[in-house]
Design a protein around this motif. Structure first.
Motif, short mmCIF file in Angstrom:
data_model
loop_
_atom_site.label_atom_id
_atom_site.label_comp_id
_atom_site.label_asym_id
_atom_site.label_seq_id
_atom_site.Cartn_x
_atom_site.Cartn_y
_atom_site.Cartn_z
N ALA A 1372 0.85 -1.21 0.00
CA ALA A 1372 0.00 0.00 0.00
C ALA A 1372 0.88 1.25 0.00
N VAL A 1373 1.93 1.25 0.84
CA VAL A 1373 2.80 2.43 0.89
C VAL A 1373 3.51 2.62 -0.44
N ASN A 1378 4.13 5.56 -5.63
CA ASN A 1378 4.10 5.57 -7.10
C ASN A 1378 2.99 6.47 -7.60
N HIS A 1379 1.86 6.42 -6.89
CA HIS A 1379 0.68 7.21 -7.27
C HIS A 1379 1.03 8.68 -7.24
N LYS A 1380 1.72 9.11 -6.19
CA LYS A 1380 2.13 10.52 -6.08
C LYS A 1380 3.03 10.89 -7.24
N ALA A 1400 -4.81 2.82 -5.06
CA ALA A 1400 -3.49 3.08 -4.47
C ALA A 1400 -3.64 3.81 -3.14
N ALA A 1401 -4.40 4.90 -3.20
CA ALA A 1401 -4.58 5.63 -1.94
C ALA A 1401 -5.57 4.86 -1.08
N THR A 1474 8.47 5.53 9.99
CA THR A 1474 8.81 6.61 9.07
C THR A 1474 7.61 7.50 8.85
N SER A 1475 6.44 6.84 8.64
CA SER A 1475 5.25 7.64 8.32
C SER A 1475 4.88 8.54 9.49
#
Length: 2005
Positions: A1372-1373, A1378-1380, A1400-1401, A1474-1475
């Protein structure tokens, strides 16, 4: 031999040969003729027919051997069936005359026999054509039979069988006569004749109705008689006859016409069963005699009859088939069980009889219910058996509760019903065991009450029933592991409640022991606490034993049995109870000999019974401890085990006196005690009982020669001491057969019982050797001898020499002083003890004194001449072992000489067989006895092997010869030819009835083929003659009627195929294999499978084709029908379903695998799983094991297809290739089948099948996830199967599913979500929901999960769930990232459409709802993992109660599960940290949507609520947890570490260093950084995978960046603190401080440099000065790296460029030369020219790195400025040197790359670097040369580079270039104008030139500008075209015109005055301009206006891809 290949026999050639060669020649001709006749034209055959018949008949008269006469007969028959039949009657008459002949001499016999065989063959082939005169022929043959000897009778029976086959119903007139003749032969002396008669009668019953109607009774009685004294082959043949006839009687449709003479009566099933039952119970005696015997109370049925009838039962039911059995199950079952019930007390009179009858009944049930029924029917059968158990239970209850006086009588009922119950319970257990988890509905069905019925019988008064019930529970637990814990609890609870009932105490202790034994078969185990309960209960029983004398014995036995069974749970459980066990062990024996004396004086009979029982139990428990928990036996534990041993031995020596005192009732307990002690001592090292060796040895000697041992069970003792190959020459009963289970009893002799559970209850918990059948311990009187002889070997080897000699003398005397059968028994025991001694001494490399040798030799020599063949066999083995122990050539030669002398003088069979085998054994153990003895040995064996008077002597001699050939190796080559001709001669002459001789011949041939080895491929005459003889020998054996001989033939052909594959006829071999695949002989099936296995590894496709051809031909009626429908693969799959023998099963399994791997074809596997019901299919009802196997095959096939054709995974390509050729078949076309199959398997009843189904689903998802759906772009092929996948997974998440299935399903879920097949969120939610439900389940923690299995099972489940979530979160991350990126760079491709889909999101949002919970669980799991991987010395610091998800006791098992899942969890936890940027969003933990994890998870770092920890501490703990686990793993990479784990670990580190806080930690802790770099360096060195190396480099880059940030931060804060005024005194930050020194091991920069050099030199070895012979530049050809190599080099360059920033100015000076050398080196080594002038990626990277280095602040820092300047100048010089032509290789380098590098230097360094005249001039030269280059691309790129130099703001740098180069650019433009631009490159060159001139105009000072514009305008105008030229212009000139015009339009207004002046001064220019403008307007009207601006925009935006400047 080539001369033999003709239609007519080459008589001239054959007459010149010797006797043996002639026979070979004729046989070879006949073999060839048979093939030739079938292939020759009919007319050609007729032409030569007369001559051929004459030749064949003349051969008939020349005494042909058995194989020759058979071939001869076949050829005659074929000849007449193809050619004319005119003379056939003449031939028949001739044969009849030969048979009538009065000549009875042995030399004439072969001719007579050949005539008999010819008649059979003719009638079989020609059938009714010959119906006229057949009665005379039959009469003649039958008449001849009266005077025939056994070979004649044998051939006549077979001939009659052939006649009956050929004539069919037409032979009716002779049926009665043949029947009479065959009857007498069925009870013939010769076993072979009996077999032939059975075959003849089997053929007869096809047509002779009377056999299965009026004469049925007499046929049955006849068969029973035939079983008497029969051998295995007879039992097989006759039982087949009897079974078939009885089956026929039931199913036959009787001719109902009034005219039929036979008034056939209908026979009912009951009558048939009664007939069989009568045979089983009364044998072959008629009713009257039997009843008389019954009255007298004598006559027990002989065992061979009983075994024969048992086999007949099985044949009878198999013939009627599974469906019939299903219908008649109840009748059949009750009949079979009644055979051992109270209605037939005769069968179970004695214990021995009872055990044997029970064996037979069990065999019948196993072979029918277990072999013929499908799974549903088996469940019905189990219910039926259960009913029977209930009925018997009611009878028993009635008897027990009845208070009448008569109960005494009817208690015999209980005793009698026990055998029925034992059989029923054992079969019930076996059925459930084979059903596995598919039996679950059976146990859940309350109406059957299966468990209740079995548990109720545990209280039966009979011990054997209690044991059988316990064993049945064991089977249930193994089949259904989820029942194990409940059953254990139930039995323990009953044991506690019913402590006062003796039956309950023994019964339930048996049950508990059996269940504990089942734990090893159940991978999921039982809860750890159960061990404690069992131990406590056992202690309680032992302590309370003395309280109640009625229960003492039972409680003592039960207590020790439980402890012994507990040991099987392994050291993890036992270690907790060890101290208590050792204490009990210590207390059970008296402390000193004195106490033992007092015991003796005080005890009575009962106390001694209890005491012996207790001590035997204790010995068993300790034995169990040693064999199951070896790792617990530390020195200390062994010291505690030893003290009671001397006392145990003391008691052993006293037993005989105790027995005298108390009589024989103590006999059994004392035998059991002795045996247990011996068994324990065998396991212990002899040093531990050193002091007692002599005492033990005396007892053993007494044991072996005891006067009361009656039973000489040689078959129990000796087979283990003989070599397995030697057993083959003895009785076929010693060989592995399908009937071994019942045949065993015939080996033991009538007085001896075969093994049974009641003889040793302790066997109930042992792992059974033979699969699922009940353990079968032998009676104690037998097993004690076996243990004693084993122990004798050990003890006797360890006593001193004098003692040893004494004992050996004693043994020798005891043999001398006994007589008759006693003597044989003692001799047997002594020889087995001696064999064990020699085996042990040889194994431990000890030696014997000459005196001991002499005694051993005398003992063995006596046995070598014993009448018992097994004893001779064991003695010959001991004989050779003795030579091995002495190991002295002279001694060995002496032994051989003894045998030679005996063989020369002796004439009796016994001596000759014994000594010939002794010679073979000597060869086997000593690798030959030297060449001089070899010849004499072979000579003796040759002579013996031709002794036709005794087949036994031949057999043993040939066997010995085969051993000699094997061991002689290359020495044997001299004798090969003579041996081979001997073998062929014997094969052609030995009668087929001597099967043993043929088998030994086969073994010799096999040994010879092995000796010849690869030489067999040779082509010279001698080799090809040898090869022909080998093939001929194989052909003879293949045609032999004996299955075991055929097995030998197959293994010989297998050897030949290995050495000379071209010469083996594959099609005939494969057809032979296919025919024998389902042979009733196990050894033949094994040989077939072994051969197949070898063939398919080389030529799978050919084997499969041959099998298909065979099936299509259908010529061979014996070929299996299945083969026709499903091919060989299918037949093997079916076989795997029905094969009981594990060895054969596994081989079948490998064959199927290999075949399908080679073909890459789906075979029919999916059939097995999906069971289509639309047509009858051979796989109508496969067992679960077959379906599991099929699923595994499918997975293997998919994996194999990966390496095969790419079309297997590309649907468009596959469909296209299928259209081209319909025979093509590809995996992807069967995707629907694969999914359906995986779905059916995953939702089955059977747990194993569910696991396989999920596995298959996983493989399918992983392999097919990315295959696009051609019809719907943007979608994938798997999308349409969402519903199936969801439905397959859902059942795995129900509450009652075992944890291993749930764990596997989690893996499939995460793979499915991660595969990206499903993009729609609502669809994803279905599978996501399953994971959410499992997360909710595991949040309850380790306590709340299932209590059915071991705690480690719940650990497995929890970790599987967490791992699945981790995988989903990671994906998912990634998708979110990639989506961004795709949003930033819009690309309209399908891929980005898919990857950037809303999911993706959305997927991340789905996961985020549970992240708060998940993150805590992940961190808790990681903390557990960190604790578990600590080294052993920290064990004391581990938490006592275990971790969050494991308990301390099960930590060992749990480790494995953590190892499987930590890596992904680590990655996910790092991403989560990290998130959150290490700041916990849910610090309070209040806003969780689900309950928080249990308290056990909140200890330590993973919890935010841990009291008193600041957030900083919590972050630090988490940081160190993740870092610590990663470093620990990466430091010590094992070779089996998976790439996934390493990658996940590196990604976790990357994620960690993405965030400022951890970066600051690493930056500030230099040691930590260095440690990490060193670890990564090791990873790069030890792992070749580019992906791993790239990931490691990324982490290195992040570490360097972290260090940079740290240095910057320190500098900034220092500046802020100290103010700008004291600049001079600022301390130096960064590595190298003030001195510039970098210390290896202490320096981060040095570590990073090492790592980069490692990567660069690996990819570009030329960079290593040591390799290139010095730092000087050698122009080598630049090379192009692979994409992966380039990426690695680029990553290393990025790191290099960052390094100076981490250093202090002085430090930077130290590393700069290295960094520059490497960067320029990469540029130099990879600057290869590429078409289109594109720069290679490594060049781009090195230029970027250069720019980074050159612009470094250090270049300008005052302390380092000077040094940097000189170093950079050197670097520039190095770059310029790359051009200098060395041997003309300079052309290879790409000038553009080098010029770009020079430009980077000019633009990025301070002017003083590049303005040094010598460098500047060289640079200008290079540019000039490039502008004059022939390559317009180079010119164009040069212009672009100059463009940026001209614009450089500092005149000192740019002006010299302008002065030198501007003029040449103008010239260039003029030159192009003259010849007009030809292509796009020249056009671009012009445009770039114009731009350059414009730039010059812009940067020029005011006063010069007008001159420059005046220069520029003519150039621009010269490019314009007028209206006429515009129409005909090329696109390049047209574009140039547009470009020039546009520029003029801009320049005109800007410099109007200059413009006007120029126009005025040159009218020509003006006119040209006006014309151009006018023409342009015209064309604008004509052309659509949109075109040009586009072009202009496109052309004007050409730049370098990357802006370095």
């Amino acid at each position: 031999m080539e001369l033999a290949h003709s239609l007519l026999l080459n008589e001239e050639a054959s007459s010149q040969l010797g006797e043996v060669q002639k026979a070979e020649f004729i046989f070879e001709w006949l073999r060839y003729l048979e093939k030739l006749l079938l292939a020759t034209n009919r007319d050609d055959v007729r032409e030569k027919q007369k001559a051929l018949v004459e030749q064949l008949l003349s051969l008939l008269n020349s005494s042909p051997g058995p194989p020759t006469r058979k071939l001869l007969a076949q050829n005659l028959a074929i000849l007449y069936s193809i050619g004319d039949t005119f003379s056939v009657y003449e031939t028949i008459d001739k044969c009849n005359d030969l048979i009538r002949s009065k000549d009875d001499s042995p030399s004439y016999l072969p001719t007579k026999l050949a005539a008999v065989v010819c008649l059979g063959s003719l009638y079989k082939k020609l059938g009714r054509i010959l119906a006229n005169g057949f009665t005379d022929t039959v009469g003649n043959i039958l008449k001849a039979m009266k005077s025939a000897e056994s070979q004649g009778r044998y051939e006549i029976m077979l001939s009659l069988q052939s006649i009956l086959t050929g004539l069919g119903a037409a032979a009716a007139p002779c049926h009665r006569d043949i029947y009479k003749a065959a009857r007498s032969c069925l009870t013939d002396r010769s076993m072979a004749v009996r077999c032939a008669a059975a075959k003849c009668l089997l053929e007869l019953q096809n047509e002779a109705i009377f056999m299965w109607s009026t004469d049925l009774d007499s046929v049955a009685t006849l068969c029973f008689k035939s079983f008497e004294g029969s051998n295995y082959d007879v039992r097989i043949s006759v039982s087949k006859l009897l079974g078939t006839v009885l089956a026929k009687a039931i199913i036959a449709k009787h001719p109902g016409t009034a005219g039929s003479r036979q008034s056939a009566r209908r026979v009912s099933l009951e009558e048939v069963l009664e007939l069989l039952g009568a045979g089983f119970l009364r044998g072959s005696s008629g009713f009257l005699r039997a009843s008389g015997d019954m009255l007298k109370g004598s006559s027990s049925v002989s065992r061979d009859v009983r075994v024969g009838v048992t086999q007949a039962y099985v044949v009878f039911v198999s013939t009627l088939g599974g469906a019939w059995l299903e219908k008649n199950l109840a009748v059949f079952l009750s009949h079979v069980l009644s055979l051992v019930s109270q209605s037939n007390p005769k069968a179970t009179q004695t214990q021995v009889d009872a055990v044997c009858c029970r064996r037979c009944v069990s065999f019948i049930l196993r072979a029918t219910l277990g072999g013929l029924l499908g799974e549903k029917a088996q469940i019905a059968a189990a219910q039926e058996i259960c009913q029977a158990v209930w009925r018997l239970k009611r009878v028993m209850d009635a008897v027990l509760s009845d208070g009448n006086v008569e109960t005494r009588l009817s208690s015999t009922d209980v005793a009698a019903s026990q055998h029925t119950l034992v059989c029923a319970l054992q079969e019930l257990g076996n059925l459930i065991h084979s059903l596995g988890t598919t039996a679950a509905p059976l146990l859940q069905d309350s109406s059957t009450g299966l468990l209740d019925s079995v548990i109720s019988v545990v209280l039966h008064p009979s011990v054997s029933v209690r044991l059988a019930a316990a064993w049945c529970l064991h089977c249930i637990a193994v089949a259904l592991p989820s029942y194990l814990t409940p059953l254990l609890d139930r039995c323990l609870e009953r044991l506690v409640t019913l402590k006062s009932s003796p039956e309950a105490v023994t019964g339930f202790s048996f049950a508990v022991a059996a269940l504990l034994g089942a734990v090893t078969h159940c991978p999921l185990g039982i809860p750890h606490g159960k061990g404690k309960i069992v131990m406590t209960l056992a202690e309680e029983l032992l302590c309370s034993a003395a309280q109640n004398s009625r229960l003492s014995l039972q409680r003592t036995q039960a207590g020790w049995l439980l402890i012994a069974a507990l040991m099987t749970l392994g050291s993890a459980v036992v270690s907790h109870h060890l101290a208590r066990v050792l204490l009990l062990w210590k207390c059970i024996f008296p402390v000193s000999p004195k106490d033992l004396e007092t015991e003796k004086s005080r005890g009575d009979l009962f106390t001694w019974q209890v005491t012996l029982e207790g001590r035997a139990g204790a010995l068993s428990a300790v034995r169990s401890l040693i064999s199951h928990c070896g790792d617990l036996l530390t020195k200390e534990v062994i010291q505690r085990l030893l003290p009671p041993l001397p006392c145990a031995v003391d008691l052993l020596t006293q037993l005989s006196s105790i027995l005298k005192t108390y009589g024989s009732s103590l006999k059994t307990p004392s035998v059991v005690y002795r045996q247990r002690l011996y068994e324990l001592l065998i396991l212990l090292p002899p040093e531990t009982y050193k002091g007692n060796l002599c005492a033990i040895l005396k007892e053993l000697a007494a044991e072996l020669t005891a006067p009361d041992t009656q039973a000489a069970a040689s078959t129990c003792l000796l087979p283990a001491l003989c070599h397995p190959d030697d057993l083959l020459i003895l009785s076929p009963l010693l060989q592995e057969t399908d009937h071994r289970f019942i045949e065993e009893q015939l080996l033991l002799g009538n007085g001896v019982a075969c093994g049974s559970l009641e003889y040793d209850p302790y066997a109930i918990y042992e792992k059974d050797v033979e699969g699922d059948s009940v353990p079968k311990p032998l009676p104690p009187t037998l097993s004690i001898i076996s243990s004693a002889s084993k122990l004798f070997g050990v003890v006797c080897a360890h006593v001193d020499e004098a003692q040893r000699v004494l004992i050996l003398e004693q043994l020798l005397n005891s043999i001398k002083h006994t007589k008759g059968a006693r003597q044989q028994t003692v001799q047997l025991h002594v020889v087995s003890a001696i064999s064990n001694l020699l085996k042990y001494v040889a194994g431990s490399k000890q030696s014997l004194s000459p005196e001991a040798r002499r005694l051993v030799l005398t003992l063995v020599l006596g046995a070598l001449e014993s009448p018992n063949p097994l004893l001779r066999c064991a003695a010959s083995e001991a004989w050779a072992r003795l030579a091995q122990v002495v190991d002295d050539g002279a001694f060995t030669a002496g032994l051989a000489q003894v045998s030679f002398d005996k063989l020369k003088s002796a004439r009796d069979v016994v001596t000759r067989t014994g000594h010939s085998l002794a010679l073979g054994s000597l060869h086997r153990y000593l690798g030959g006895i030297g060449p001089q003895h070899l010849s004499s040995c072979i000579g003796v064996l040759y002579t013996l092997s031709q002794d036709s008077t005794s087949p036994d002597v031949q057999t043993w001699a040939l066997h010995s010869l085969s051993l000699t050939i094997d061991s002689a190796g290359a020495l044997y080559h001299v004798h090969v030819e003579s041996t081979l001709s001997l073998i062929v001669m014997l094969l052609l002459n030995v009668p087929p009835t001597h099967v043993q001789v043929h088998q030994s011949l086969g073994r010799c041939l096999n040994a010879l083929i092995t000796t010849l080895g690869p030489e067999l491929q040779g082509n010279n005459t001698s080799v090809s003659a040898l090869r022909t003889s080998c093939l001929l020998g194989c052909a003879v054996m293949q045609d032999h009627p004996g299955c075991l001989v055929q097995a030998q033939a197959i293994s010989c052909l297998q050897q030949l195929h290995m050495f000379a594959p071209r010469h083996v006829n594959l099609s005939s071999l494969v057809s032979c294999l296919c025919v024998n695949l389902c042979s009733p002989y196990l050894l033949l099936r094994r040989a077939v499978l072994a051969c197949l296995r070898q063939l398919v590894q080389r030529e799978a496709a050919e084997v499969s084709e041959h099998a298909v051809m065979l099936a299509r031909d259908g010529r061979d009626p014996t070929a299996d029908a299945n083969l026709r429908e499903v091919g060989l693969e299918g037949a093997l799959l079916l076989m795997s379903s029905s094969e009981h023998d594990e060895q054969a099963y596994f081989t079948a399994v490998t064959c199927v695998d290999t075949m399908q791997e080679e073909e890459g074809d789906r075979g029919d596997d999916a059939w097995v799983l999906t069971r289509g019901d639309d047509r009858p299919h051979p796989f109508s009802n496969p067992r679960w094991a077959t379906r599991v196997f099929a699923a595994d095959c499918v997975c293997r096939i998919i994996n194999q297809c990966e390496n095969a054709n790419s079309a297997h995974f590309d649907i468009a390509l596959a469909q296209e290739m299928k259209k081209r050729d319909s025979r093509n078949d590809f995996l992807v076309l069967h995707l629907a089948d694969l999914i359906r199959m995986a779905f059916m398997a995953a939702t089955d009843h059977s747990d194993q099948l569910r696991l396989s189904g999920l596995d298959t689903l996983l493989v399918v998802i992983r392999r097919f996830a990315d295959i696009a759906e051609p019809e719907f772009p943007g979608h994938v092929i798997l999308e349409q199967y969402q519903a199936n996948v969801g439905a397959a997974l859902r059942p795995a998440f129900t509450s009652e599913t075992p944890p291993d299935i749930t764990a596997k399903a989690c893996q499939v879920c995460s793979a499915w979500i991660a595969s990206g097949v499903v993009s729609d969120l609502s669809d994803l939610r279905r599978v996501h929901q399953l994971l959410v439900s499992s997360l909710t389940k595991i949040q309850a923690g380790k306590e709340a999960l299932s209590q059915l299995y071991n705690e480690s099972a719940s650990t497995m489940e929890i970790l599987a769930v967490l791992k699945a979530w981790a995988e989903v979160y990671i994906i998912a991350v990634q998708r979110h990232k990639n989506h961004k990126q795709t949003l930033k760079t819009p690309i309209n491709s399908e891929d980005s459409m898919r990857s950037g889909s809303p999911s993706a999101a959305g997927l991340l949002d789905l996961v985020c709802t549970d992240l708060a919970t998940l993150s805590r669980l992940w961190l808790a799991a990681l903390q557990d993992f960190a604790l578990l991987t600590l080294p052993a010395e920290f064990a004391s610091q581990l938490p006592v109660e275990g971790g969050a998800f494991y308990t301390a006791e099960t930590s060992k098992n749990a480790k494995l599960h953590y190892h499987n899942s930590w890596a992904l969890i680590l990655h996910a936890a790092a991403l989560w940290l990290t998130s959150t940027g290490f700041a916990d969003p849910d610090e309070g933990g209040a806003n969780l949507s689900r309950p928080v994890t249990p308290t056990s998870m909140c200890q330590g770092a993973s919890s935010s609520g841990a009291a008193g920890k600041s957030p900083e501490d919590v972050y630090t703990d988490r940081f160190h947890l993740i870092l610590g686990i990663s470093v620990e793993f990466l430091c010590s990479l094992r070779s089996d570490a998976s790439l996934e784990s390493i990658t996940a670990c590196l990604h976790a580190l990357q994620a960690l260093l993405d965030v400022p806080w951890p970066r600051s930690r690493i930056g500030s802790d230099q040691d930590l950084g260095i440690e990490l770099l060193n670890v990564l360096h090791r990873v790069i060195l030890t792992r070749e995978s580019p992906a791993i190396q790239l990931a490691s480099l990324e982490v290195v880059r992040q570490i360097i960046c972290a260090a940079q940030e740290h240095v910057k931060e320190k500098r900034r804060s220092a500046e802020v603190d100290d103010g700008a005024s004291e600049k001079e005194t600022l301390p130096e930050f960064g590595e190298g401080k003030d001195t510039g020194g970098l210390v290896p091991g202490k320096s981060l920069v040095f570590a990073a440099l090492e790592l980069c050099v490692c990567i660069l030199v690996r990819q570009l070895p030329e960079l290593n000065p040591k390799l290139t012979g010095g730092p000087g530049i050698k122009a080598s050809k630049p090379k192009t790296l692979s994409e992966e190599g380039s990426r690695l080099v680029n990553a290393a360059l990025v790191i290099l460029a960052e390094l100076p920033a981490v250093c202090s100015p002085e430090g930077s000076i130290s590393i700069l030369p290295t960094v520059l050398y490497l960067t320029v080196g990469v540029l130099r080594e990879t600057a290869a020219k590429s078409p289109g002038g594109q720069l290679p990626s490594t060049v781009t990277a090195s230029l970027q790195a250069l720019k980074g280095i050159l612009t470094s602040p250090m270049a300008r820092a005052e302390k380092s400025h000077e040094a940097w300047t000189s170093l950079l100048q050197s670097a520039l010089a190095t770059v310029l040197d790359c051009w200098s032509p060395v041997d003309g290789a300079h052309q290879e380098l790409d000038e553009v790359s080098l010029l770009t590098a020079v430009t980077v230097f000019i633009l990025s360094t301070s002017p003083e670097v590049t303005t040094v005249p010598c460098l500047q001039n060289r640079c200008i030269e290079k540019f000039k040369a490039a502008l004059e280059s022939k390559d317009s691309v180079v010119q164009m790129k040069t212009c672009q580079l100059l463009h940026s130099i001209f614009q450089y703001p500092k005149p000192a740098v740019s002006y010299p270039y302008i002065y030198s180069l501007a003029s040449s650019i103008v010239e260039k433009l003029q030159e192009i104008d003259r010849r007009k631009p030809e292509d796009a490159t020249e056009l671009q060159l012009c445009q770039e030139g114009i731009k350059l001139l414009e730039t010059l105009v812009t940067i020029a000072e005011e006063e010069h500008r007008s001159q420059l514009v005046a220069c520029l305008l003519p150039v621009l105008i010269s490019f314009l075209l007028d209206e006429n030229a515009l129409g005909s212009a090329t696109s390049a000139t047209r574009s140039l015109h547009d470009f020039a015009l546009q520029n003029l339009m801009q320049i005109g207004p800007r410099y109007s005055s200059v413009f006007k002046n120029v126009m005025a001064s040159s009218p020509a220019l003006k006119a040209r301009l006006e014309a151009a403008v006018k023409g342009n307007q015209e064309s604008v009207r004509v052309d659509p206006p949109s075109k040009h601006p586009k072009n202009l925009a496109r052309n004007s935006s050409i730049q370098l891809k990357t802006n370095f400047l």
